[in-house]
Design an enzyme around this catalytic site. Structure first.
Site, short mmCIF file in Angstrom:
data_model
loop_
_atom_site.label_atom_id
_atom_site.label_comp_id
_atom_site.label_asym_id
_atom_site.label_seq_id
_atom_site.Cartn_x
_atom_site.Cartn_y
_atom_site.Cartn_z
N ASP A 75 -1.55 8.76 -1.11
CA ASP A 75 -1.53 9.95 -1.97
C ASP A 75 -2.40 11.00 -1.29
O ASP A 75 -3.61 10.80 -1.13
CB ASP A 75 -2.08 9.55 -3.35
CG ASP A 75 -2.46 10.74 -4.24
OD1 ASP A 75 -2.39 11.90 -3.80
OD2 ASP A 75 -2.87 10.48 -5.39
N HIS A 78 0.85 -1.19 0.00
CA HIS A 78 0.00 0.00 0.00
C HIS A 78 0.88 1.24 0.00
O HIS A 78 2.11 1.15 0.13
CB HIS A 78 -0.89 0.02 1.25
CG HIS A 78 -1.80 -1.17 1.38
ND1 HIS A 78 -2.98 -1.28 0.69
CD2 HIS A 78 -1.68 -2.32 2.10
CE1 HIS A 78 -3.57 -2.42 0.99
NE2 HIS A 78 -2.80 -3.08 1.84
N MET A 116 -9.85 2.47 1.06
CA MET A 116 -8.66 3.22 1.46
C MET A 116 -8.70 4.70 1.07
O MET A 116 -8.03 5.15 0.15
CB MET A 116 -7.40 2.57 0.91
CG MET A 116 -7.18 1.17 1.47
SD MET A 116 -5.54 0.51 1.16
CE MET A 116 -4.57 1.30 2.44
N HIS A 144 -4.07 14.56 -1.54
CA HIS A 144 -4.41 15.61 -2.52
C HIS A 144 -3.95 16.99 -2.05
O HIS A 144 -3.82 17.90 -2.86
CB HIS A 144 -5.91 15.62 -2.78
CG HIS A 144 -6.37 14.44 -3.60
ND1 HIS A 144 -7.64 14.35 -4.12
CD2 HIS A 144 -5.73 13.30 -3.97
CE1 HIS A 144 -7.76 13.21 -4.79
NE2 HIS A 144 -6.62 12.55 -4.71
N GLU A 194 -29.61 23.96 -0.87
CA GLU A 194 -30.45 22.80 -0.56
C GLU A 194 -29.62 21.51 -0.72
O GLU A 194 -29.63 20.63 0.12
CB GLU A 194 -31.69 22.77 -1.46
CG GLU A 194 -31.34 22.88 -2.94
CD GLU A 194 -32.55 22.98 -3.86
OE1 GLU A 194 -33.54 22.28 -3.60
OE2 GLU A 194 -32.49 23.74 -4.83
N THR A 195 -28.92 21.45 -1.85
CA THR A 195 -28.12 20.27 -2.17
C THR A 195 -26.80 20.76 -2.72
O THR A 195 -26.77 21.74 -3.48
CB THR A 195 -28.85 19.40 -3.22
OG1 THR A 195 -30.10 18.97 -2.67
CG2 THR A 195 -28.04 18.18 -3.62
N HIS A 217 -7.98 -0.49 -4.64
CA HIS A 217 -7.68 -0.13 -3.25
C HIS A 217 -8.59 1.00 -2.76
O HIS A 217 -8.99 1.02 -1.60
CB HIS A 217 -6.20 0.28 -3.10
CG HIS A 217 -5.26 -0.89 -3.08
ND1 HIS A 217 -4.37 -1.12 -2.06
CD2 HIS A 217 -5.09 -1.91 -3.96
CE1 HIS A 217 -3.68 -2.22 -2.31
NE2 HIS A 217 -4.09 -2.72 -3.47
N HIS A 235 -28.56 12.95 -2.48
CA HIS A 235 -29.90 13.20 -3.02
C HIS A 235 -30.11 12.69 -4.44
O HIS A 235 -30.99 13.17 -5.17
CB HIS A 235 -30.28 14.69 -2.91
CG HIS A 235 -31.76 14.91 -2.74
ND1 HIS A 235 -32.67 14.68 -3.75
CD2 HIS A 235 -32.50 15.31 -1.67
CE1 HIS A 235 -33.89 14.97 -3.32
NE2 HIS A 235 -33.80 15.34 -2.05
N HIS A 264 -27.30 16.36 0.94
CA HIS A 264 -28.49 17.14 1.25
C HIS A 264 -28.91 16.78 2.67
O HIS A 264 -28.90 15.61 3.05
CB HIS A 264 -29.60 16.77 0.24
CG HIS A 264 -30.94 17.35 0.57
ND1 HIS A 264 -31.38 18.54 0.04
CD2 HIS A 264 -31.94 16.90 1.37
CE1 HIS A 264 -32.60 18.81 0.50
NE2 HIS A 264 -32.96 17.84 1.31
N HIS A 276 -5.73 9.00 -0.17
CA HIS A 276 -6.11 7.62 -0.53
C HIS A 276 -4.89 6.80 -0.90
O HIS A 276 -3.83 7.35 -1.22
CB HIS A 276 -7.12 7.63 -1.68
CG HIS A 276 -6.60 8.18 -2.98
ND1 HIS A 276 -5.97 7.38 -3.93
CD2 HIS A 276 -6.58 9.44 -3.49
CE1 HIS A 276 -5.61 8.14 -4.96
NE2 HIS A 276 -5.96 9.39 -4.72
N CYS A 277 -5.07 5.50 -0.88
CA CYS A 277 -4.01 4.59 -1.32
C CYS A 277 -3.98 4.61 -2.85
O CYS A 277 -5.01 4.83 -3.50
CB CYS A 277 -4.31 3.18 -0.81
SG CYS A 277 -2.98 2.00 -1.13
CU LIG Z 1 -3.77 0.10 -0.57
#
Ligand SMILES: [Cu+2]
Length: 361
Positions: A117, A114, A169, A119, A298-299, A164, A325, A274, A154-155
């Site tokens: 990453d 594994h 993950m 962001h 609302e959403t 993954h 929603h 929502h 995330h992986c």
């Molecule tokens: Cu992984």
């Protein structure tokens, strides 16, 4: 072979980095702190506005591969991969200008390699190129959190990234502005509590009779799962790991007058949060606090591969539903949770003028 090549590249990159910046590193002079991560939907204790200087904020996460029940009603299971045993992984909170220093542990009880990453991070595939760990290994990554907002982590192991991610993950890192949240016009915004919701689109293979299959190991589930993924039709869409995770005992709670920050991460697929009976008072649907929040939504819309943030001050008591929603995804496939709110009803905002009764002739 692909896996091996990236390992070599990562090792070379890592040694370059260590060689190049060893003693002249500005982060080395800063204070280090080690806040405690907590399991979702809760969020670690943190300051909002802060007068403190930038710090190195150290976290540790341990990867856990395990079978989980994703729908208790019929016992449907998934071979999940997790950060710290939860879906999503815990939400980390730091301030703009802090450094995140993560120790990522892959115990030898796991079967797969594994990495991670972020962001929020800059360079080396979000850190994925520097964090590849085999079972029995650990690694330490540091990066500067120089952009505010909520960001997915995330992986992302080469050749197996989507598997993954859809196996669990992912999580969220929230980088707060040092002055706290604002409405973009100088008004300070404060929240009393924060909840973190991770939405997962799941692709559970079925057998020839249409029943969900169960597997003994993640690797055994791989081929069938990829086949299900390629149809782009999730079999389940769940908040925090299973159908109903945020209902009943697991429901989020609040009081009338309380302001709640809802952090909504979705690493792979679009969603549209929502709050039934409520609104988004201030919403950063793309999740980045340098941008002005939208109001009275609302959403809102969270792009696959991002985390959005909504602030709401409750004005009425009752049980609210917090949903995706697309109502089929919410009520048929699982993307729904509850917020139980205590307090006094406000007749001015809403009143049942006459209760349901037979139609008058
Ligand atoms: Cu992984």
């Amino acid at each position: 072979m692909k896996v091996f090549r990236l390992c070599m590249a990562a090792t070379a990159l890592a040694s370059l980095l260590v060689g190049g910046v060893a003693s002249a590193d500005p982060a080395d002079k800063l204070e280090h702190i080690r806040p405690m991560l907590v399991a979702p939907p809760n969020v670690m204790q943190h300051e909002q506005a802060t007068t403190a200087k930038p710090k190195v904020v150290e976290f540790t996460m341990t990867i856990e591969e395990k079978q989980v029940v994703i729908d208790a009603e019929n016992g449907t299971t998934m071979q999940a991969m997790t950060f710290n045993g939860s879906m999503p992984g815990p939400t980390m909170v730091v301030h703009e200008g802090d450094y995140v220093q993560l120790t990522l542990i892959n115990p030898d009880t796991n079967a797969l390699e594994h990495n991670i990453d972020f962001h929020a991070a800059t360079g080396a595939l979000g850190g994925a190129g520097l964090t590849k760990v085999k079972p029995g290994e650990q690694v330490v990554l540091r990066f500067k959190a120089d952009r505010t907002g909520a960001f997915i982590y995330h992986c992302a192991p080469e050749g197996m990234v989507p598997w993954h991610v859809v196996s669990g993950m992912s999580g969220t890192l929230m980088v707060l502005p040092r002055e706290g949240l604002t409405d973009g016009h100088g008004k300070k915004l404060h929240y009393d509590k924060a909840y973190t919701i991770g939405e997962f689109d799941l692709y559970i293979p079925k057998d020839e009779n249409g029943n969900y299959k169960s597997y003994d190991t993640a690797l055994e589930s791989y081929g069938d799962t990829v086949e299900a993924m390629r149809k782009l039709v999730p079999t389940h869409v769940v908040f925090n790991g299973k159908v109903g995770a945020l209902t009943g005992e697991g429901a989020m709670t609040a009081k009338v007058g309380e302001s709640v920050l809802f952090i909504h991460g979705s690493a792979n697929r679009d969603t549209r949060p929502h709050l039934i009976g409520g609104h988004g008072d201030y919403v950063w649907e793309t999740g980045k606090f340098i941008n002005e929040p939208e109001r009275n939504l609302e959403t809102w819309f969270v792009r696959g591969g991002s985390a959005g943030v909504a602030l709401y001050t409750f004005k009425q008591p009752g049980v609210y539903a917090y949903v995706n929603h697309n109502l089929i995804e919410a009520f048929e496939l699982g993307a729904a949770g509850h917020v139980k709110v205590e307090g006094k009803w406000n007749d001015d905002l809403m009143k049942q003028v006459k209760a349901p009764a037979p139609i008058k002739k």
